[in-house]
Scaffold this motif. Sequence first.
Motif, PDB file in Angstrom:
ATOM      1  N   GLN A 193       4.686  -8.173 -42.795  1.00  0.00           N
ATOM      2  CA  GLN A 193       4.640  -8.848 -44.094  1.00  0.00           C
ATOM      3  C   GLN A 193       3.221  -8.878 -44.689  1.00  0.00           C
ATOM      4  N   CYS A 194       2.212  -9.219 -43.861  1.00  0.00           N
ATOM      5  CA  CYS A 194       0.860  -9.375 -44.428  1.00  0.00           C
ATOM      6  C   CYS A 194      -0.175  -8.474 -43.743  1.00  0.00           C
ATOM      7  N   ASP A 195       0.261  -7.666 -42.772  1.00  0.00           N
ATOM      8  CA  ASP A 195      -0.611  -6.699 -42.105  1.00  0.00           C
ATOM      9  C   ASP A 195      -1.680  -7.329 -41.196  1.00  0.00           C
ATOM     10  N   GLU A 196      -1.542  -8.622 -40.924  1.00  0.00           N
ATOM     11  CA  GLU A 196      -2.454  -9.276 -39.981  1.00  0.00           C
ATOM     12  C   GLU A 196      -2.298  -8.617 -38.594  1.00  0.00           C
ATOM     13  N   THR A 197      -3.419  -8.459 -37.879  1.00  0.00           N
ATOM     14  CA  THR A 197      -3.343  -7.929 -36.520  1.00  0.00           C
ATOM     15  C   THR A 197      -2.890  -9.043 -35.572  1.00  0.00           C
ATOM     16  N   VAL A 198      -1.844  -8.775 -34.815  1.00  0.00           N
ATOM     17  CA  VAL A 198      -1.298  -9.797 -33.916  1.00  0.00           C
ATOM     18  C   VAL A 198      -1.423  -9.297 -32.482  1.00  0.00           C
ATOM     19  N   GLU A 199      -2.074 -10.095 -31.636  1.00  0.00           N
ATOM     20  CA  GLU A 199      -2.237  -9.700 -30.242  1.00  0.00           C
ATOM     21  C   GLU A 199      -1.114 -10.308 -29.403  1.00  0.00           C
ATOM     22  N   PHE A 200      -0.679  -9.574 -28.390  1.00  0.00           N
ATOM     23  CA  PHE A 200       0.330 -10.154 -27.497  1.00  0.00           C
ATOM     24  C   PHE A 200      -0.010  -9.784 -26.061  1.00  0.00           C
ATOM     25  N   GLU A 201       0.535 -10.547 -25.128  1.00  0.00           N
ATOM     26  CA  GLU A 201       0.313 -10.274 -23.717  1.00  0.00           C
ATOM     27  C   GLU A 201       1.641 -10.333 -22.979  1.00  0.00           C
ATOM     28  N   LEU A 202       1.836  -9.430 -22.047  1.00  0.00           N
ATOM     29  CA  LEU A 202       3.109  -9.357 -21.324  1.00  0.00           C
ATOM     30  C   LEU A 202       2.856  -9.237 -19.838  1.00  0.00           C
ATOM     31  N   SER A 203       3.874  -9.563 -19.059  1.00  0.00           N
ATOM     32  CA  SER A 203       3.785  -9.364 -17.616  1.00  0.00           C
ATOM     33  C   SER A 203       4.761  -8.253 -17.231  1.00  0.00           C
ATOM     34  N   CYS A 204       4.271  -7.257 -16.509  1.00  0.00           N
ATOM     35  CA  CYS A 204       5.153  -6.168 -16.049  1.00  0.00           C
ATOM     36  C   CYS A 204       6.266  -6.738 -15.171  1.00  0.00           C
ATOM     37  N   ASP A 205       5.920  -7.742 -14.343  1.00  0.00           N
ATOM     38  CA  ASP A 205       6.905  -8.374 -13.465  1.00  0.00           C
ATOM     39  C   ASP A 205       8.115  -8.854 -14.253  1.00  0.00           C
ATOM     40  N   THR A 206       7.844  -9.534 -15.380  1.00  0.00           N
ATOM     41  CA  THR A 206       8.927 -10.059 -16.207  1.00  0.00           C
ATOM     42  C   THR A 206       9.766  -8.911 -16.772  1.00  0.00           C
ATOM     43  N   LEU A 207       9.073  -7.863 -17.241  1.00  0.00           N
ATOM     44  CA  LEU A 207       9.804  -6.747 -17.842  1.00  0.00           C
ATOM     45  C   LEU A 207      10.608  -5.984 -16.787  1.00  0.00           C
ATOM     46  N   LEU A 208      10.046  -5.941 -15.557  1.00  0.00           N
ATOM     47  CA  LEU A 208      10.752  -5.222 -14.489  1.00  0.00           C
ATOM     48  C   LEU A 208      11.955  -6.001 -13.978  1.00  0.00           C
ATOM     49  N   ALA A 209      11.986  -7.302 -14.312  1.00  0.00           N
ATOM     50  CA  ALA A 209      13.102  -8.128 -13.833  1.00  0.00           C
ATOM     51  C   ALA A 209      14.334  -7.993 -14.730  1.00  0.00           C
ATOM     52  N   GLN A 231      15.902   3.761 -17.272  1.00  0.00           N
ATOM     53  CA  GLN A 231      15.434   4.013 -15.894  1.00  0.00           C
ATOM     54  C   GLN A 231      14.017   4.577 -15.917  1.00  0.00           C
ATOM     55  N   ARG A 232      13.795   5.530 -16.823  1.00  0.00           N
ATOM     56  CA  ARG A 232      12.466   6.141 -16.949  1.00  0.00           C
ATOM     57  C   ARG A 232      11.418   5.068 -17.252  1.00  0.00           C
ATOM     58  N   ASP A 233      11.727   4.207 -18.203  1.00  0.00           N
ATOM     59  CA  ASP A 233      10.729   3.214 -18.624  1.00  0.00           C
ATOM     60  C   ASP A 233      10.469   2.171 -17.537  1.00  0.00           C
ATOM     61  N   GLN A 234      11.493   1.844 -16.752  1.00  0.00           N
ATOM     62  CA  GLN A 234      11.274   0.912 -15.650  1.00  0.00           C
ATOM     63  C   GLN A 234      10.330   1.532 -14.609  1.00  0.00           C
ATOM     64  N   LEU A 235      10.500   2.833 -14.338  1.00  0.00           N
ATOM     65  CA  LEU A 235       9.602   3.509 -13.397  1.00  0.00           C
ATOM     66  C   LEU A 235       8.177   3.549 -13.947  1.00  0.00           C
ATOM     67  N   LEU A 236       8.052   3.828 -15.251  1.00  0.00           N
ATOM     68  CA  LEU A 236       6.714   3.882 -15.848  1.00  0.00           C
ATOM     69  C   LEU A 236       6.054   2.504 -15.838  1.00  0.00           C
ATOM     70  N   LEU A 237       6.861   1.474 -16.041  1.00  0.00           N
ATOM     71  CA  LEU A 237       6.319   0.105 -15.969  1.00  0.00           C
ATOM     72  C   LEU A 237       5.790  -0.194 -14.569  1.00  0.00           C
ATOM     73  N   ALA A 238       6.529   0.293 -13.548  1.00  0.00           N
ATOM     74  CA  ALA A 238       6.101   0.074 -12.162  1.00  0.00           C
ATOM     75  C   ALA A 238       4.793   0.823 -11.887  1.00  0.00           C
ATOM     76  N   VAL A 239       4.668   2.044 -12.440  1.00  0.00           N
ATOM     77  CA  VAL A 239       3.425   2.808 -12.299  1.00  0.00           C
ATOM     78  C   VAL A 239       2.290   2.062 -12.992  1.00  0.00           C
ATOM     79  N   ARG A 240       2.604   1.565 -14.164  1.00  0.00           N
ATOM     80  CA  ARG A 240       1.610   0.841 -14.961  1.00  0.00           C
ATOM     81  C   ARG A 240       1.105  -0.389 -14.199  1.00  0.00           C
ATOM     82  N   GLN A 241       2.040  -1.112 -13.627  1.00  0.00           N
ATOM     83  CA  GLN A 241       1.691  -2.332 -12.894  1.00  0.00           C
ATOM     84  C   GLN A 241       0.827  -2.000 -11.669  1.00  0.00           C
ATOM     85  N   ALA A 242       1.251  -0.972 -10.915  1.00  0.00           N
ATOM     86  CA  ALA A 242       0.519  -0.612  -9.697  1.00  0.00           C
ATOM     87  C   ALA A 242      -0.888  -0.100 -10.020  1.00  0.00           C
TER      88      ALA A 242
END
Length: 242
Positions: free
Chosen positions: A73-89, A48-59
Amino acid sequence: MRALTAAEVIRLWELASRYHPVDRALAVLQLLIPDQHRDILAGFSLGQRDQLLLAVRQATFGDRVAGIDHCPQCDETVEFELSCDTLLAQSGEPGAASLDYQGYRVVLRPLNSFDLAAAAAATSLEQARALLQRQCIVEVSLQGEAVASDQLPAGLQDRLNETALAADPQAEILLDLDCPACGHKWHSLLDIVHILWAEISARAQHLLREVHLLASAYGWSEQQILELSPTRRASYLRMVSA
Ligand SMILES: [Zn+2]
């Protein structure tokens, strides 16, 4: 959930920089949900806490979250992108969950900020894990008779994590990552408190720099500058640096 204002971002950064992450998360929630007592907020399940923080983050910072991780495994830097909407769903209500195993029955409750604060005082990671496991066990019985929670068979211990997740389905956001360099695939746990705090910290320092430039140029007060809309502030900054 509303967005944090410029003044709130700076106030939070100033106040909570010295806090443990558990308390930083609560400081954000206290600011945005002032009608709830801190103990109520601390009693929210971590999901519940993290969902509220995600909503704050999104707003406050927008829907897209960009992050990086390192390939285990090899320490390569890997970039990722997420949508708060998806996580909040992500669905699922926190509540007690039970596990039956060879005559044993274990009932678990979701963990909350009080539990994390207690675990933060542990002297090792193992001690912290053991403490969290003890905290979330509500009762253990063997063939209907209550038994001590520290006498669980190993096979049952292994399944406790799964049950804990069933008790608080939104507590764990796992990212599926794969490494472009070596092809290794792994799961990474999204730490929204860490992400949000890094953004609050960066935004606060950026805002203070803007205050410095505009106050130096126009003699306005910090409060006056922070009350300008971001668009107006950016326009003046362009004129100052032209
Ligand atoms: Zn790799």
